[in-house]
Design a protein around this motif. Structure first.
Motif, PDB file in Angstrom:
ATOM      1  N   ILE A   1       0.840  -1.207   0.000  1.00  0.00           N
ATOM      2  CA  ILE A   1       0.000   0.000   0.000  1.00  0.00           C
ATOM      3  C   ILE A   1       0.874   1.257   0.000  1.00  0.00           C
TER       4      ILE A   1
ATOM      5  N   ALA B   1      -7.497  10.196  -7.440  1.00  0.00           N
ATOM      6  CA  ALA B   1      -8.054   9.479  -6.287  1.00  0.00           C
ATOM      7  C   ALA B   1      -8.088  10.395  -5.072  1.00  0.00           C
ATOM      8  N   LEU B   2      -6.995  11.144  -4.857  1.00  0.00           N
ATOM      9  CA  LEU B   2      -6.956  12.071  -3.717  1.00  0.00           C
ATOM     10  C   LEU B   2      -7.973  13.193  -3.907  1.00  0.00           C
TER      11      LEU B   2
ATOM     12  N   ILE C   1     -10.866  13.149  -5.445  1.00  0.00           N
ATOM     13  CA  ILE C   1     -12.207  12.658  -5.113  1.00  0.00           C
ATOM     14  C   ILE C   1     -12.332  12.426  -3.607  1.00  0.00           C
ATOM     15  N   PHE C   2     -11.275  11.861  -3.010  1.00  0.00           N
ATOM     16  CA  PHE C   2     -11.272  11.600  -1.565  1.00  0.00           C
ATOM     17  C   PHE C   2     -11.478  12.892  -0.773  1.00  0.00           C
TER      18      PHE C   2
ATOM     19  N   VAL D   1       2.217  11.427   0.835  1.00  0.00           N
ATOM     20  CA  VAL D   1       1.832  10.088   0.409  1.00  0.00           C
ATOM     21  C   VAL D   1       2.736   9.618  -0.731  1.00  0.00           C
TER      22      VAL D   1
ATOM     23  N   VAL E   1      -5.551   5.321   5.383  1.00  0.00           N
ATOM     24  CA  VAL E   1      -6.436   6.471   5.198  1.00  0.00           C
ATOM     25  C   VAL E   1      -6.114   7.228   3.919  1.00  0.00           C
ATOM     26  N   PHE E   2      -4.826   7.467   3.655  1.00  0.00           N
ATOM     27  CA  PHE E   2      -4.499   8.367   2.546  1.00  0.00           C
ATOM     28  C   PHE E   2      -4.114   7.674   1.246  1.00  0.00           C
ATOM     29  N   VAL E   3      -3.966   6.363   1.280  1.00  0.00           N
ATOM     30  CA  VAL E   3      -3.655   5.668   0.021  1.00  0.00           C
ATOM     31  C   VAL E   3      -4.773   4.701  -0.351  1.00  0.00           C
ATOM     32  N   LEU E   4      -5.057   3.768   0.554  1.00  0.00           N
ATOM     33  CA  LEU E   4      -6.008   2.715   0.206  1.00  0.00           C
ATOM     34  C   LEU E   4      -7.429   3.250   0.065  1.00  0.00           C
ATOM     35  N   VAL E   5      -7.877   4.034   1.066  1.00  0.00           N
ATOM     36  CA  VAL E   5      -9.249   4.542   1.026  1.00  0.00           C
ATOM     37  C   VAL E   5      -9.510   5.393  -0.230  1.00  0.00           C
ATOM     38  N   PRO E   6      -8.628   6.356  -0.568  1.00  0.00           N
ATOM     39  CA  PRO E   6      -8.878   7.116  -1.806  1.00  0.00           C
ATOM     40  C   PRO E   6      -8.964   6.236  -3.045  1.00  0.00           C
ATOM     41  N   LEU E   7      -8.093   5.229  -3.127  1.00  0.00           N
ATOM     42  CA  LEU E   7      -8.123   4.372  -4.314  1.00  0.00           C
ATOM     43  C   LEU E   7      -9.399   3.532  -4.371  1.00  0.00           C
TER      44      LEU E   7
ATOM     45  N   ILE F   1     -12.341   4.400  -3.007  1.00  0.00           N
ATOM     46  CA  ILE F   1     -13.419   5.327  -3.374  1.00  0.00           C
ATOM     47  C   ILE F   1     -13.385   5.587  -4.882  1.00  0.00           C
ATOM     48  N   PHE F   2     -12.160   5.772  -5.390  1.00  0.00           N
ATOM     49  CA  PHE F   2     -11.970   6.038  -6.819  1.00  0.00           C
ATOM     50  C   PHE F   2     -12.514   4.875  -7.652  1.00  0.00           C
TER      51      PHE F   2
END
Lengths: 266, 284
Positions: free
Chosen positions: A104, A119-120, A122-123, A142, B22-28, B30-31
């Motif tokens: 990850i 992705a960021l 949209i997040f 990140v 939180v900042f890598v897996l979750v955004p991906l 959601i994407f």
């Protein structure tokens, strides 16, 4: 390699020279243009000038972007070095979950920046965080985290286990061992990782374009200016950035190549 | 363990997991989820649908650009390797300090600002650029040509120039790892230089070539800035189509689906590179 016939050596050397010319031509064009007047591809060698450097110092847009870049860079370095070191310490010598989380951490580095950036984007919208310098700093952290993590982890793995054991044998607590033994041994890897992180943050463009608010970093500002065709003082800036990046890399190399490899292995 | 240490260890555990998740897996994630949504009159409809993927595979425009971009990036990888292999080979024929000094020299351009390099290359390739000047000056061209600016050629040339160093490094490392004894043995057994190269050096360096090709391809296909800057109207790549879904077209779910297609190609290229990059051992 065994000795080559002279003809093939000349052929190989010629291709290597061609590659070097190809690689360096985009670096020399702006530098030459910063000292001489260039119009329609012709360089006027007769009149070297530093006028571009003077006008650069008066370009407030660029100076503001430079300030933003430095702020983002410093925050990114602090965040990524602290969390990268923590992650490396945590995963060192631990098996469970390590490969998954390591994967990850490396994802933003493997994925095209346009995907990480979107992705960021949209997040941040989903959690209601306005685009600002904070979102840029998160994006950069990140992105560079994998580099710092990897650098520190490699040093940890090459560090001798006996040092830590000796520390415990002599009665030190976990904290004392950490502050007196582990951290000093990691410090040069952390500094090297920090420099690499700063250099990457300094150049990061795609993610920044997507997650930035009204303030733009230097590459984003340049990007916006180039699409309209930009003023000659940018060439001066380019020349300065080139010198700066080379300096950064020399520094990073100095910290990352251990000077006492022999003593650490014993 | 003392309580303060246990608390610190718990904190480290939480931090270690929280940050990447939180900042890598979750955004991906959601994407990825977005790629199953749709858009109705400018607002995003949160009902799952496969419509975006169906549209991607059935609409000839998107798939054609997708395919053309893959071909373009494969060409970039091929040209980079053709230039990088002889250069890397030449480096390994050098001795001691020279070898690494020259390697550094060929890698330093990597560090230079990406945006600035793209701009400089554009000014070299342009109608009044240095390349046209040189070609006209040498008598190869009658007058400046528009062959290298604002089209697919321009993207191909720019990406190649930007990515050559990424091809040099893995090939150099693979060549350097070849045991000298094999080459000497081949020589002792009476093989010519060419035979030794074709039978020993080349096969043993192929894993490095595979890694190099995979690196260059992945970086080329993921790039958006280069095609946007030097592509003009006729140099349209997948990255630009993808980006336009987030800008002018305002269809984020469809853009997300296109990103998933891009990510799939990238992952495939990385896996292929890994597979062939490690298939042959060079140890003796």
């Amino acid at each position: 390699m065994t000795a080559l016939p002279r003809l093939s050596t000349i052929f190989l050397a010629a291709i290597t020279a061609l590659v070097a010319v190809l690689l360096y031509s985009p670096l020399f064009v702006p530098i030459v243009s910063s000292f001489f007047t260039v119009s329609h591809g012709d360089v006027d060698w007769s009149s070297p000038t530093v006028a571009t450097y003077v006008s650069l110092a008066e370009n407030h847009d660029i100076l503001a972007a430079l300030r933003t870049t430095l702020i983002v860079g410093v925050c990114t370095v602090i965040l990524s070095v602290v969390s990268g070191t923590l992650l490396a310490l945590y995963y060192h010598g631990r098996r469970s979950g390590r490969s998954v989380l390591q994967f990850i951490i490396f994802l933003p580095f493997l994925m095209p920046p346009i995907i990480s950036g979107l992705a960021l984007l949209i997040f941040f919208r989903e959690i209601g965080l306005e685009r600002s310098l904070l979102t840029v700093i998160i994006g950069h952290t990140v992105f560079v985290l994998a580099i710092v993590y990897r650098t520190v982890l490699m040093r940890l793995q090459s560090m001798s286990r006996t040092l830590v054991e000796a520390s415990y044998d002599l009665g030190a607590t976990g904290w004392q061992t950490f502050w007196r033994i582990i951290l000093p041994n990691l410090s040069s890897a952390m500094v090297g990782g920090a420099i690499l992180a700063f250099a990457l943050s300094f150049d990061e463009t795609m993610i920044t374009i997507l997650v930035t608010g009204t303030q733009s970093t230097l590459p984003v500002r340049l990007w916006a200016m180039m699409r309209l065709g930009f003023s000659p003082d940018i060439n001066a800036l380019v020349a300065l950035i080139l010198m700066f990046t080379v300096l950064l890399c020399v520094l990073a190399a100095r910290f990352l190549i251990p000077r006492q490899v022999a003593t650490q292995r014993n | 363990m003392q309580t303060s240490e246990r608390r610190a260890s718990l904190l480290v555990t939480v931090l270690a997991f929280a940050m990447p998740v939180v900042f890598v897996l979750v955004p991906l994630v959601i994407f990825l989820g977005y790629s199953f949504f749709s858009v109705d009159q400018g607002t995003i409809v949160h009902t799952p649908t496969l419509g975006n993927y169906v549209r991607f595979f059935t609409d000839p425009v998107f798939f054609k650009v997708f395919w053309n971009t893959i071909v373009l990036c494969l060409s970039v990888a091929a040209i980079c390797i053709l230039l990088a292999y002889p250069a890397a080979y030449f480096l390994t024929t050098l001795k001691g300090r020279w070898r690494y000094a020259l390697l550094m020299l060929l890698l330093v351009p990597l560090l230079m600002s990406y945006v600035i390099k793209i701009y400089a290359i554009r000014s070299i390739l342009g109608l009044n650029g240095f390349l046209n000047k040189a070609l006209v000056g040498l008598g190869i061209l009658e007058q400046p040509s528009t062959l290298f600016v604002f089209n697919m050629n321009a993207i191909l040339l720019t990406l190649t120039l930007l990515l050559i160093p990424f091809a040099i490094l893995p090939i150099f490392l693979a060549l350097e790892r070849i045991p000298q004894v094999l080459l000497r043995a081949s020589d002792d057994l009476g093989a010519t230089g060419l035979q030794t190269f074709l039978r020993i050096t080349l096969p043993l360096s192929l894993p490095g070539v595979a890694s190099a090709a995979s690196f260059v391809f992945v970086l080329a296909i993921g790039d958006f800035l280069t095609p946007q800057m030097v592509g003009g109207i006729s140099g349209f790549t997948f990255g630009r189509i993808l980006y336009s879904q987030f800008g002018t077209a305002y269809n984020w779910p469809f853009g997300a689906a296109l990103s998933v297609a891009l990510a799939a190609v990238v992952i495939a290229a990385i896996l292929v590179g890994e597979r062939f990059g490690r298939s042959r051992g060079t140890s003796v």
